[in-house]
Design a protein around this motif. Sequence first.
Motif, PDB file in Angstrom:
ATOM      1  N   VAL A  83       0.845  -1.199   0.000  1.00  0.00           N
ATOM      2  CA  VAL A  83       0.000   0.000   0.000  1.00  0.00           C
ATOM      3  C   VAL A  83       0.877   1.244   0.000  1.00  0.00           C
ATOM      4  O   VAL A  83       0.593   2.208  -0.716  1.00  0.00           O
ATOM      5  N   GLN A  84       1.950   1.220   0.754  1.00  0.00           N
ATOM      6  CA  GLN A  84       2.852   2.366   0.799  1.00  0.00           C
ATOM      7  C   GLN A  84       3.420   2.684  -0.584  1.00  0.00           C
ATOM      8  O   GLN A  84       3.644   3.841  -0.913  1.00  0.00           O
ATOM      9  N   GLU A  85       3.617   1.656  -1.408  1.00  0.00           N
ATOM     10  CA  GLU A  85       4.123   1.876  -2.765  1.00  0.00           C
ATOM     11  C   GLU A  85       3.114   2.630  -3.629  1.00  0.00           C
ATOM     12  O   GLU A  85       3.487   3.251  -4.619  1.00  0.00           O
ATOM     13  N   LEU A  86       1.841   2.593  -3.267  1.00  0.00           N
ATOM     14  CA  LEU A  86       0.788   3.274  -4.026  1.00  0.00           C
ATOM     15  C   LEU A  86       0.624   4.730  -3.615  1.00  0.00           C
ATOM     16  O   LEU A  86      -0.068   5.487  -4.283  1.00  0.00           O
ATOM     17  N   MET A  87       1.256   5.113  -2.510  1.00  0.00           N
ATOM     18  CA  MET A  87       1.057   6.446  -1.947  1.00  0.00           C
ATOM     19  C   MET A  87       2.326   7.277  -2.050  1.00  0.00           C
ATOM     20  O   MET A  87       3.429   6.750  -1.961  1.00  0.00           O
ATOM     21  N   SER A  88       2.148   8.573  -2.200  1.00  0.00           N
ATOM     22  CA  SER A  88       3.291   9.472  -2.180  1.00  0.00           C
ATOM     23  C   SER A  88       3.705   9.704  -0.720  1.00  0.00           C
ATOM     24  O   SER A  88       2.918   9.477   0.202  1.00  0.00           O
ATOM     25  N   GLU A  89       4.918  10.183  -0.543  1.00  0.00           N
ATOM     26  CA  GLU A  89       5.389  10.490   0.811  1.00  0.00           C
ATOM     27  C   GLU A  89       4.520  11.566   1.458  1.00  0.00           C
ATOM     28  O   GLU A  89       4.244  11.515   2.654  1.00  0.00           O
ATOM     29  N   SER A  90       4.071  12.527   0.653  1.00  0.00           N
ATOM     30  CA  SER A  90       3.232  13.603   1.216  1.00  0.00           C
ATOM     31  C   SER A  90       1.863  13.063   1.638  1.00  0.00           C
ATOM     32  O   SER A  90       1.304  13.522   2.631  1.00  0.00           O
ATOM     33  N   ASP A  91       1.317  12.073   0.902  1.00  0.00           N
ATOM     34  CA  ASP A  91       0.038  11.461   1.306  1.00  0.00           C
ATOM     35  C   ASP A  91       0.194  10.728   2.633  1.00  0.00           C
ATOM     36  O   ASP A  91      -0.665  10.808   3.513  1.00  0.00           O
ATOM     37  N   ILE A  92       1.287  10.003   2.779  1.00  0.00           N
ATOM     38  CA  ILE A  92       1.536   9.275   4.029  1.00  0.00           C
ATOM     39  C   ILE A  92       1.705  10.262   5.178  1.00  0.00           C
ATOM     40  O   ILE A  92       1.107  10.101   6.247  1.00  0.00           O
ATOM     41  N   ALA A  93       2.479  11.327   4.948  1.00  0.00           N
ATOM     42  CA  ALA A  93       2.697  12.338   5.989  1.00  0.00           C
ATOM     43  C   ALA A  93       1.386  13.016   6.364  1.00  0.00           C
ATOM     44  O   ALA A  93       1.114  13.240   7.545  1.00  0.00           O
ATOM     45  N   PHE A  94       0.558  13.343   5.362  1.00  0.00           N
ATOM     46  CA  PHE A  94      -0.725  13.982   5.650  1.00  0.00           C
ATOM     47  C   PHE A  94      -1.595  13.079   6.516  1.00  0.00           C
ATOM     48  O   PHE A  94      -2.172  13.522   7.505  1.00  0.00           O
ATOM     49  N   ASN A  95      -1.693  11.806   6.166  1.00  0.00           N
ATOM     50  CA  ASN A  95      -2.513  10.879   6.936  1.00  0.00           C
ATOM     51  C   ASN A  95      -2.029  10.752   8.367  1.00  0.00           C
ATOM     52  O   ASN A  95      -2.829  10.752   9.298  1.00  0.00           O
ATOM     53  N   LYS A  96      -0.731  10.648   8.546  1.00  0.00           N
ATOM     54  CA  LYS A  96      -0.193  10.535   9.903  1.00  0.00           C
ATOM     55  C   LYS A  96      -0.476  11.802  10.698  1.00  0.00           C
ATOM     56  O   LYS A  96      -0.829  11.741  11.874  1.00  0.00           O
ATOM     57  N   SER A  97      -0.358  12.945  10.050  1.00  0.00           N
ATOM     58  CA  SER A  97      -0.652  14.206  10.719  1.00  0.00           C
ATOM     59  C   SER A  97      -2.131  14.303  11.062  1.00  0.00           C
ATOM     60  O   SER A  97      -2.512  14.685  12.164  1.00  0.00           O
ATOM     61  N   PHE A  98      -2.982  13.935  10.116  1.00  0.00           N
ATOM     62  CA  PHE A  98      -4.425  14.011  10.297  1.00  0.00           C
ATOM     63  C   PHE A  98      -4.869  13.158  11.488  1.00  0.00           C
ATOM     64  O   PHE A  98      -5.720  13.543  12.257  1.00  0.00           O
ATOM     65  N   TYR A  99      -4.265  11.979  11.607  1.00  0.00           N
ATOM     66  CA  TYR A  99      -4.617  11.068  12.696  1.00  0.00           C
ATOM     67  C   TYR A  99      -3.774  11.290  13.936  1.00  0.00           C
ATOM     68  O   TYR A  99      -3.829  10.513  14.886  1.00  0.00           O
ATOM     69  N   GLY A 100      -2.965  12.359  13.941  1.00  0.00           N
ATOM     70  CA  GLY A 100      -2.240  12.743  15.152  1.00  0.00           C
ATOM     71  C   GLY A 100      -0.988  11.971  15.441  1.00  0.00           C
ATOM     72  O   GLY A 100      -0.490  12.012  16.560  1.00  0.00           O
ATOM     73  N   GLU A 101      -0.441  11.280  14.459  1.00  0.00           N
ATOM     74  CA  GLU A 101       0.777  10.507  14.717  1.00  0.00           C
ATOM     75  C   GLU A 101       2.016  11.387  14.720  1.00  0.00           C
ATOM     76  O   GLU A 101       2.962  11.109  15.407  1.00  0.00           O
ATOM     77  N   ARG A 102       2.010  12.433  13.877  1.00  0.00           N
ATOM     78  CA  ARG A 102       3.139  13.359  13.868  1.00  0.00           C
ATOM     79  C   ARG A 102       2.708  14.622  13.130  1.00  0.00           C
ATOM     80  O   ARG A 102       1.793  14.604  12.324  1.00  0.00           O
ATOM     81  N   ASP A 103       3.391  15.705  13.398  1.00  0.00           N
ATOM     82  CA  ASP A 103       3.110  16.956  12.719  1.00  0.00           C
ATOM     83  C   ASP A 103       3.735  16.973  11.343  1.00  0.00           C
ATOM     84  O   ASP A 103       4.756  16.338  11.108  1.00  0.00           O
ATOM     85  N   LEU A 104       3.131  17.730  10.422  1.00  0.00           N
ATOM     86  CA  LEU A 104       3.703  17.902   9.082  1.00  0.00           C
ATOM     87  C   LEU A 104       4.925  18.789   9.123  1.00  0.00           C
ATOM     88  O   LEU A 104       5.072  19.665   9.880  1.00  0.00           O
TER      89      LEU A 104
END
Length: 143
Positions: free
Chosen positions: A122-143
Amino acid sequence: MDYIDQISIKRLQNVISGETTGISKDVNWQGGGSFVYAELMEKNQGYLKDVQHAETTKQLENVVNRMIAGGADFDFRVDVEKVMQDPEYQAMSLANKKQLMVKVIDKNQLYYAYSDMEDRDVQELMSESDIAFNKSFYGERDL
């Protein structure tokens, strides 16, 4: 959600700019704020659209083969490869084949779940910015 651009986003923009329709006047809304619009990452939903838009039996066959090779999720009670080889399936009209394929696509897997982001495929289907946005959105880390 085909209506998102024409209705929802326009309404949110109007509310932010301080329009006074709806309950805005009753609650003394003065405007302001912001919103984030994000789309879910399609999984089986993309395949579902492809099945529905197939115009020939060959196109449908290509979609189904891509679904099988790509790891689409089907109803666990159906072996799609066996179905495609069945003479009864082969004799069906295109419309009936499409209807059957729509039925066997697992509707619980139309979109990727957030927890799927840990999957390397799944990670291969996503850009780094998409992964970062999702983690930020769900509170895992800030952008």
